[in-house]
Design a protein around this motif. Structure first.
Motif, PDB file in Angstrom:
ATOM      1  N   MET A   1      -2.415  14.399  -1.282  1.00  0.00           N
ATOM      2  CA  MET A   1      -3.107  13.032  -1.417  1.00  0.00           C
ATOM      3  C   MET A   1      -3.802  12.654   0.046  1.00  0.00           C
ATOM      4  O   MET A   1      -4.974  11.554  -0.233  1.00  0.00           O
ATOM      5  CB  MET A   1      -1.917  11.919  -1.685  1.00  0.00           C
ATOM      6  CG  MET A   1      -1.450  11.737  -3.014  1.00  0.00           C
ATOM      7  SD  MET A   1      -0.577  10.337  -3.538  1.00  0.00           S
ATOM      8  CE  MET A   1       0.688  10.569  -2.264  1.00  0.00           C
ATOM      9  N   LEU A   2      -3.233  12.933   1.059  1.00  0.00           N
ATOM     10  CA  LEU A   2      -4.013  12.143   2.334  1.00  0.00           C
ATOM     11  C   LEU A   2      -5.519  12.275   2.555  1.00  0.00           C
ATOM     12  O   LEU A   2      -6.014  11.666   2.886  1.00  0.00           O
ATOM     13  CB  LEU A   2      -3.035  13.037   3.515  1.00  0.00           C
ATOM     14  CG  LEU A   2      -1.783  12.381   3.732  1.00  0.00           C
ATOM     15  CD1 LEU A   2      -0.572  13.245   4.931  1.00  0.00           C
ATOM     16  CD2 LEU A   2      -1.761  10.707   4.120  1.00  0.00           C
TER      17      LEU A   2
ATOM     18  N   LEU B   1       0.858  -1.348  -0.250  1.00  0.00           N
ATOM     19  CA  LEU B   1       0.163   0.283  -0.069  1.00  0.00           C
ATOM     20  C   LEU B   1       0.829   1.223   0.023  1.00  0.00           C
ATOM     21  O   LEU B   1       0.684   2.125  -0.716  1.00  0.00           O
ATOM     22  CB  LEU B   1      -0.820   0.011   1.032  1.00  0.00           C
ATOM     23  CG  LEU B   1      -1.935   1.211   1.375  1.00  0.00           C
ATOM     24  CD1 LEU B   1      -2.873   1.591   0.198  1.00  0.00           C
ATOM     25  CD2 LEU B   1      -2.696   1.100   2.776  1.00  0.00           C
TER      26      LEU B   1
ATOM     27  N   GLY C   1       1.921   6.800  -6.797  1.00  0.00           N
ATOM     28  CA  GLY C   1       1.223   8.012  -6.896  1.00  0.00           C
ATOM     29  C   GLY C   1       2.154   9.249  -6.848  1.00  0.00           C
ATOM     30  O   GLY C   1       1.790  10.274  -7.671  1.00  0.00           O
TER      31      GLY C   1
ATOM     32  N   VAL D   1      -7.009   9.665   0.298  1.00  0.00           N
ATOM     33  CA  VAL D   1      -6.630   8.441   1.036  1.00  0.00           C
ATOM     34  C   VAL D   1      -7.238   7.990   2.209  1.00  0.00           C
ATOM     35  O   VAL D   1      -7.927   6.810   2.231  1.00  0.00           O
ATOM     36  CB  VAL D   1      -4.899   8.190   1.303  1.00  0.00           C
ATOM     37  CG1 VAL D   1      -4.546   7.110   1.961  1.00  0.00           C
ATOM     38  CG2 VAL D   1      -4.193   8.639  -0.113  1.00  0.00           C
ATOM     39  N   ARG D   2      -7.469   9.005   3.090  1.00  0.00           N
ATOM     40  CA  ARG D   2      -8.283   8.739   4.470  1.00  0.00           C
ATOM     41  C   ARG D   2      -9.673   8.527   3.879  1.00  0.00           C
ATOM     42  O   ARG D   2     -10.274   7.500   4.710  1.00  0.00           O
ATOM     43  CB  ARG D   2      -8.026   9.910   5.251  1.00  0.00           C
ATOM     44  CG  ARG D   2      -6.634   9.981   5.937  1.00  0.00           C
ATOM     45  CD  ARG D   2      -6.724  11.203   6.901  1.00  0.00           C
ATOM     46  NE  ARG D   2      -5.282  11.298   7.560  1.00  0.00           N
ATOM     47  CZ  ARG D   2      -4.497  12.296   7.341  1.00  0.00           C
ATOM     48  NH1 ARG D   2      -4.959  13.420   6.791  1.00  0.00           N
ATOM     49  NH2 ARG D   2      -3.277  12.334   7.916  1.00  0.00           N
TER      50      ARG D   2
ATOM     51  N   ARG E   1       2.215  14.345  -1.148  1.00  0.00           N
ATOM     52  CA  ARG E   1       1.797  13.688   0.016  1.00  0.00           C
ATOM     53  C   ARG E   1       0.658  14.577   0.755  1.00  0.00           C
ATOM     54  O   ARG E   1      -0.443  13.663   1.094  1.00  0.00           O
ATOM     55  CB  ARG E   1       2.930  13.297   0.869  1.00  0.00           C
ATOM     56  CG  ARG E   1       3.804  12.235   0.474  1.00  0.00           C
ATOM     57  CD  ARG E   1       4.570  11.701   1.618  1.00  0.00           C
ATOM     58  NE  ARG E   1       5.782  12.834   1.793  1.00  0.00           N
ATOM     59  CZ  ARG E   1       6.994  12.612   1.128  1.00  0.00           C
ATOM     60  NH1 ARG E   1       7.328  11.936   0.118  1.00  0.00           N
ATOM     61  NH2 ARG E   1       7.900  13.464   1.456  1.00  0.00           N
TER      62      ARG E   1
ATOM     63  N   THR F   1       2.270   1.744  -3.501  1.00  0.00           N
ATOM     64  CA  THR F   1       1.395   2.371  -4.505  1.00  0.00           C
ATOM     65  C   THR F   1       1.095   3.682  -4.069  1.00  0.00           C
ATOM     66  O   THR F   1       1.140   4.583  -4.901  1.00  0.00           O
ATOM     67  CB  THR F   1      -0.078   1.773  -3.962  1.00  0.00           C
ATOM     68  OG1 THR F   1      -0.045   0.158  -4.155  1.00  0.00           O
ATOM     69  CG2 THR F   1      -1.155   2.338  -5.006  1.00  0.00           C
ATOM     70  N   LEU F   2       1.442   4.217  -2.973  1.00  0.00           N
ATOM     71  CA  LEU F   2       1.206   5.720  -2.833  1.00  0.00           C
ATOM     72  C   LEU F   2       2.648   6.303  -3.266  1.00  0.00           C
ATOM     73  O   LEU F   2       2.563   7.349  -3.775  1.00  0.00           O
ATOM     74  CB  LEU F   2       1.022   6.010  -1.231  1.00  0.00           C
ATOM     75  CG  LEU F   2      -0.135   5.518  -0.634  1.00  0.00           C
ATOM     76  CD1 LEU F   2      -0.204   5.835   0.874  1.00  0.00           C
ATOM     77  CD2 LEU F   2      -1.293   6.240  -1.240  1.00  0.00           C
TER      78      LEU F   2
ATOM     79  N   THR G   1     -10.911   7.422   1.379  1.00  0.00           N
ATOM     80  CA  THR G   1     -11.069   5.801   0.407  1.00  0.00           C
ATOM     81  C   THR G   1     -11.161   4.867   1.441  1.00  0.00           C
ATOM     82  O   THR G   1     -12.059   4.065   1.519  1.00  0.00           O
ATOM     83  CB  THR G   1      -9.945   5.731  -0.508  1.00  0.00           C
ATOM     84  OG1 THR G   1     -10.007   7.055  -1.428  1.00  0.00           O
ATOM     85  CG2 THR G   1     -10.015   4.448  -1.296  1.00  0.00           C
ATOM     86  N   LEU G   2     -10.187   4.866   2.639  1.00  0.00           N
ATOM     87  CA  LEU G   2     -10.222   3.952   3.335  1.00  0.00           C
ATOM     88  C   LEU G   2     -11.588   3.977   4.373  1.00  0.00           C
ATOM     89  O   LEU G   2     -11.931   2.829   4.723  1.00  0.00           O
ATOM     90  CB  LEU G   2      -8.778   4.055   4.305  1.00  0.00           C
ATOM     91  CG  LEU G   2      -7.730   3.684   3.882  1.00  0.00           C
ATOM     92  CD1 LEU G   2      -6.469   4.032   4.675  1.00  0.00           C
ATOM     93  CD2 LEU G   2      -7.533   2.196   3.211  1.00  0.00           C
TER      94      LEU G   2
END
Length: 287
Positions: free
Chosen positions: A210-211, A185, A192, A214-215, A207, A188-189, A217-218
């Motif tokens: 993206m966070l 994972l 990205g 990403v958060r 970064r 993958t980032l 999505t999880l």
């Protein structure tokens, strides 16, 4: 009430440190922290022993007067570490754990032959420098002798964790699964970040940007499951946009390979529109 066993930790690295601290919080006494016989390892052992009020020793001075010995060393060193400590104590009646995700309890077979009950006790968690995770709600995969597994279940329960059984034959697949959900994972980032550089964003800036997604999505994955959490041009069957992605990703071949591989997983396992046309576009190229 069954008395909690006193514990010796073998290895004062990231895993050993996290377990020793969590054991203390759960009401267990760590009696000894045992390291390899070199300056850096001995220093880490002394520091950890001070934090948990234990005795620090090295493999050639170990007392091992605890009832439970927990090996927190790299996979390749488990058998060697166990062999080095064979003469350090009488093993009959003792419990020995290791925490490899990939290897079975048989790595401690030399101690089993001397009367110890052994088990592999692996937390599905990541351990990195600068961050010590709490083990509450963490799944622990258990495999080994019945007596050792019983003790492991009790400790995991006292952590607030979730123990489950794993068979020897399934450990490699189990560990590969763990690889996908943490280190891969992260990779993958990282991929990205490299793709973001094509749009002239720095790694640090990408970064930060993206966070949030990403958060979310999880969070969507946890609440709604993979199908409902899956969005974007692949799910919509947008062949034109996917083709543009593939074209620009030729500048980073590794990222393009990851994109294609993951997109093909979507075609096979998730609801995707325009599946046939996407399948043609994402067909693996022949060497």
């Amino acid at each position: 009430m069954v008395r909690k066993p006193q514990i010796a930790i073998i290895g004062a690295g990231r895993l050993g440190t996290a377990l020793a601290l969590e054991l203390g919080r759960a009401g267990y006494r760590v009696r000894e922290v045992i390291s390899r016989n070199n300056r850096a390892s001995r220093k880490r052992a002394r520091e950890l022993a001070k934090r948990v009020r234990a005795h620090a020793s090295s493999s050639d001075t170990a007392r091992i007067d605890a009832q439970l010995i927990w090996f927190c060393v790299p996979d390749r060193e488990i058998t060697k570490a166990a062999h080095e400590l064979i003469q350090a104590t009488a093993w009959r009646g003792k419990i020995a754990f290791h925490s490899s995700g990939a290897l079975a309890s048989d790595e401690l077979d030399s101690l089993r032959k001397r009367g110890a009950s052994v088990a592999s006790v692996h937390p599905m968690m990541t351990f990195v420098r600068g961050s010590v995770p709490v083990l509450q709600n963490v799944p622990f995969a258990l495999e080994g002798d019945a007596a050792a597994v019983r003790v492991a279940r009790r400790i995991v329960k006292d952590f607030g964790g979730k123990a489950f059984s794993i068979s020897k034959k399934n450990k490699a697949a189990y560990h590969a699964w763990g690889g996908f959900i943490s280190p891969l994972l992260v990779l993958t980032l990282v991929a990205g970040e490299k793709v973001a550089s094509l749009a002239e964003f720095s790694a640090e800036d990408s970064r930060k940007k993206m966070l949030p997604i990403v958060r979310q999505t999880l969070a969507n994955y946890a609440k709604l499951g993979p199908a409902a959490a899956f969005t974007g041009p692949i799910g919509r069957g947008d062949v034109v946009t996917v083709r543009k992605h593939l074209r620009v990703l030729k500048k980073i071949p590794e990222a393009r390979e990851v994109y294609v591989a993951l997109a093909r997983i979507a075609l096979r396992h998730l609801p995707v529109q325009n599946r046939k046309e996407l399948g043609k576009l994402l067909r693996p190229s022949r060497p």
